[in-house]
Design an enzyme around this catalytic site. Structure first.
Site, PDB file in Angstrom:
ATOM      1  N   TYR A 140       0.818  -1.213   0.000  1.00 45.17           N
ATOM      2  CA  TYR A 140       0.000   0.000   0.000  1.00 45.17           C
ATOM      3  C   TYR A 140       0.852   1.263   0.000  1.00 45.17           C
ATOM      4  O   TYR A 140       0.411   2.320  -0.431  1.00 45.17           O
ATOM      5  CB  TYR A 140      -0.901   0.032   1.235  1.00 45.17           C
ATOM      6  CG  TYR A 140      -2.196  -0.725   1.114  1.00 45.17           C
ATOM      7  CD1 TYR A 140      -2.202  -2.086   0.791  1.00 45.17           C
ATOM      8  CD2 TYR A 140      -3.408  -0.097   1.332  1.00 45.17           C
ATOM      9  CE1 TYR A 140      -3.384  -2.773   0.698  1.00 45.17           C
ATOM     10  CE2 TYR A 140      -4.602  -0.799   1.241  1.00 45.17           C
ATOM     11  CZ  TYR A 140      -4.585  -2.134   0.922  1.00 45.17           C
ATOM     12  OH  TYR A 140      -5.759  -2.822   0.828  1.00 45.17           O
ATOM     13  N   LYS A 189       3.563 -15.396   2.488  1.00 41.56           N
ATOM     14  CA  LYS A 189       3.742 -16.136   1.235  1.00 41.56           C
ATOM     15  C   LYS A 189       5.238 -16.406   1.105  1.00 41.56           C
ATOM     16  O   LYS A 189       5.891 -16.020   0.135  1.00 41.56           O
ATOM     17  CB  LYS A 189       3.173 -15.300   0.062  1.00 41.56           C
ATOM     18  CG  LYS A 189       3.135 -16.001  -1.275  1.00 41.56           C
ATOM     19  CD  LYS A 189       2.094 -17.110  -1.369  1.00 41.56           C
ATOM     20  CE  LYS A 189       2.208 -17.836  -2.703  1.00 41.56           C
ATOM     21  NZ  LYS A 189       1.394 -19.073  -2.750  1.00 41.56           N
ATOM     22  N   ASP A 221      -2.548 -18.458   0.649  1.00 42.48           N
ATOM     23  CA  ASP A 221      -3.545 -19.191  -0.149  1.00 42.48           C
ATOM     24  C   ASP A 221      -4.175 -20.299   0.682  1.00 42.48           C
ATOM     25  O   ASP A 221      -5.386 -20.498   0.694  1.00 42.48           O
ATOM     26  CB  ASP A 221      -2.932 -19.714  -1.460  1.00 42.48           C
ATOM     27  CG  ASP A 221      -1.579 -20.397  -1.277  1.00 42.48           C
ATOM     28  OD1 ASP A 221      -1.018 -20.342  -0.152  1.00 42.48           O
ATOM     29  OD2 ASP A 221      -1.076 -20.991  -2.244  1.00 42.48           O
ATOM     30  N   ASP A 245      -6.122  -7.197   4.288  1.00 49.38           N
ATOM     31  CA  ASP A 245      -7.270  -6.578   3.621  1.00 49.38           C
ATOM     32  C   ASP A 245      -8.141  -7.655   2.979  1.00 49.38           C
ATOM     33  O   ASP A 245      -9.356  -7.685   3.155  1.00 49.38           O
ATOM     34  CB  ASP A 245      -6.766  -5.593   2.562  1.00 49.38           C
ATOM     35  CG  ASP A 245      -7.912  -4.962   1.792  1.00 49.38           C
ATOM     36  OD1 ASP A 245      -8.882  -4.524   2.431  1.00 49.38           O
ATOM     37  OD2 ASP A 245      -7.841  -4.914   0.543  1.00 49.38           O
ATOM     38  N   ASP A 249     -12.062  -9.503   4.538  1.00 47.29           N
ATOM     39  CA  ASP A 249     -13.367  -9.533   3.854  1.00 47.29           C
ATOM     40  C   ASP A 249     -13.931 -10.951   3.847  1.00 47.29           C
ATOM     41  O   ASP A 249     -15.130 -11.168   4.020  1.00 47.29           O
ATOM     42  CB  ASP A 249     -13.239  -9.045   2.396  1.00 47.29           C
ATOM     43  CG  ASP A 249     -13.452  -7.532   2.267  1.00 47.29           C
ATOM     44  OD1 ASP A 249     -13.130  -6.821   3.228  1.00 47.29           O
ATOM     45  OD2 ASP A 249     -13.934  -7.084   1.207  1.00 47.29           O
TER      46      ASP A 249
HETATM   47  C1  IPM Z   1     -10.320  -1.579   4.125  1.00 46.14           C
HETATM   48  C2  IPM Z   1     -10.582  -0.980   2.770  1.00 46.14           C
HETATM   49  C3  IPM Z   1      -9.469  -0.014   2.414  1.00 46.14           C
HETATM   50  C4  IPM Z   1      -8.163  -0.779   2.447  1.00 46.14           C
HETATM   51  C5  IPM Z   1      -9.664   0.701   1.073  1.00 46.14           C
HETATM   52  C6  IPM Z   1     -10.984   1.443   1.007  1.00 46.14           C
HETATM   53  C7  IPM Z   1      -8.530   1.627   0.738  1.00 46.14           C
HETATM   54  O1  IPM Z   1     -10.721  -1.988   1.835  1.00 46.14           O
HETATM   55  O2  IPM Z   1     -10.197  -0.796   5.091  1.00 46.14           O
HETATM   56  O3  IPM Z   1     -10.276  -2.792   4.222  1.00 46.14           O
HETATM   57  O4  IPM Z   1      -7.804  -1.454   1.467  1.00 46.14           O
HETATM   58  O5  IPM Z   1      -7.458  -0.700   3.451  1.00 46.14           O
HETATM   59 MG    MG Z   2     -10.777  -3.946   2.640  1.00 47.63          MG
END
Ligand code: IPM
Ligand code: MG
Length: 356
Positions: A140, A189, A221, A245, A249
């Protein structure tokens, strides 16, 4: 006590869910004799539109002097082609405030088993896992750019992890693991990436300072597969910015909805930033249907970690549990036979549970 809280409502559903969290905090203030002074710090797309930049210095200053920051969401298709994207503000404020450790807790509420995409047999032992994500380094923030290569235009981003970055996030994870099951899964990884090999080495070096915690290395993975097949295996997970990240999710989906997962970002001081992990959801903005629970639970984390109000934090968490147990559902977690409600009604239900 009086607390100065900076709010970054941001874009999309951001203003709606921040407004919910503020109302819940006002109720907590009433109950616990605390005053929360909220100051809005415009960031993201709204700041591009009104102030010409996604992260105005005046907003950074508001955040810097606050006891904590509560953030809704930034971004949306409207700013896809903006010279500086709204997301830059999110990354920027994390970096400016030195918030290198991001905690994302995925808990499967028994009432929400039906909202999980997993088979019931895989959920028998529940899910209660915390992702500790490195937040101010990695790809990032690495070197990036465009160049002309052998096959035309090339774009590149680099993953780089420094000793200091790996060490401090490892310590955050070990400290958390000590308060939980004393098991830490470190995700990398290392079969391919040099940065992961250094990461792995440092995690094991730091483990010597926390001998009561057992570390398991897992390739990213494989971790994705294990999360889907055996989620109860996980307690505390530590990983880099991008892997965290992606996997967080997945964890949010396993427990039913991304609309339920709060997060806390902290650094070396008590002033942290608290935000739901979902985005600005422009498709449902303004419809009054957004799930405010992830933001309300983020406010609970703020009470606990930045304001030292543990009892109040539990109060909020119990109010959320009760709302779910009583059958209230926003559309994202709705299944047959429950009570479908919108953002405002859910907020009222939580407040009445707090003030019982
Ligand atoms: C998160 C989001 C952010 C990230 C984006 C919106 C930049 O996906 O906080 O998980 O990747 O950190
Ligand atoms: Mg995210």
């Amino acid at each position: 006590m009086i607390y100065d809280i900076a709010t970054i409502s941001g874009d999309g559903i951001g203003p709606e869910i921040i407004s919910s969290a503020k109302k819940v905090l006002a109720a907590i203030g009433k109950k616990y004799d605390a005053v929360f002074n909220f100051e809005e710090a415009p960031m993201g797309g709204i700041a591009i539109d009104t102030l010409g930049t996604p992260m105005p210095q005046s907003s950074v200053d508001v955040c810097k002097k606050a006891s904590a920051v509560l953030l809704g969401a930034v971004g949306g298709p409207k700013w896809d082609n903006a010279p500086v994207r709204p997301e830059k503000a999110l990354l920027g404020i994390r970096k400016e405030l030195g918030l290198y450790a991001n905690f994302r807790q995925a808990v499967l509420y028994p009432e929400l088993k039906f909202a999980s995409p997993l088979k019931e047999s895989l959920l028998a032992d529940g899910i209660d896992a915390v992702m500790v994500r490195e937040l101010t380094g990695g790809i990032y923030f690495g070197e990036r750019g465009y160049r002309i290569g052998k096959y035309g235009r090339e774009a590149f981003d680099t993953e780089c992890i420094s000793e200091l970055e790996a060490e401090r996030i490892a310590r955050s994870a070990f400290e958390l693991a000590q308060t939980r099951k004393k098991r830490l899964v470190s995700v990398d990884k290392a079969n391919v990436l040099e940065s992961s090999r250094l990461w792995r080495k440092i995690v094991h070096d730091i483990n010597e300072d926390y001998p009561d915690v057992t570390v398991e290395d897992m390739l990213v993975d494989n971790c994705a597969m294990q999360l889907a097949r055996n989620p109860s295996h996980f307690d505390v997970i530590v990983t880099s910015n991008m892997f965290g990240d992606i996997l967080s999710d997945l964890m949010a989906a396993l427990v039913g909805s991304i609309g339920l997962m709060p997060s806390a970002s902290v650094g070396n001081t008590s002033a942290g930033l608290y935000e739901p992990i979902h985005g600005s959801a422009p498709d449902i903005a303004g419809t009054g249907t957004a799930n405010p629970l992830a933001t309300i639970l983020s406010a609970a984390m703020m009470l606990r970690l930045s304001l030292n109000m543990e009892e109040a934090a539990r109060d909020v968490e119990n109010a959320v549990k009760k709302a779910l147990a009583d059958g209230y559902r926003t559309p994202d977690i709705y299944t047959d036979n429950f009570v479908k409600i919108g953002t405002e009604r859910m907020t009222e239900v939580i407040i009445s549970n707090i003030l019982i």
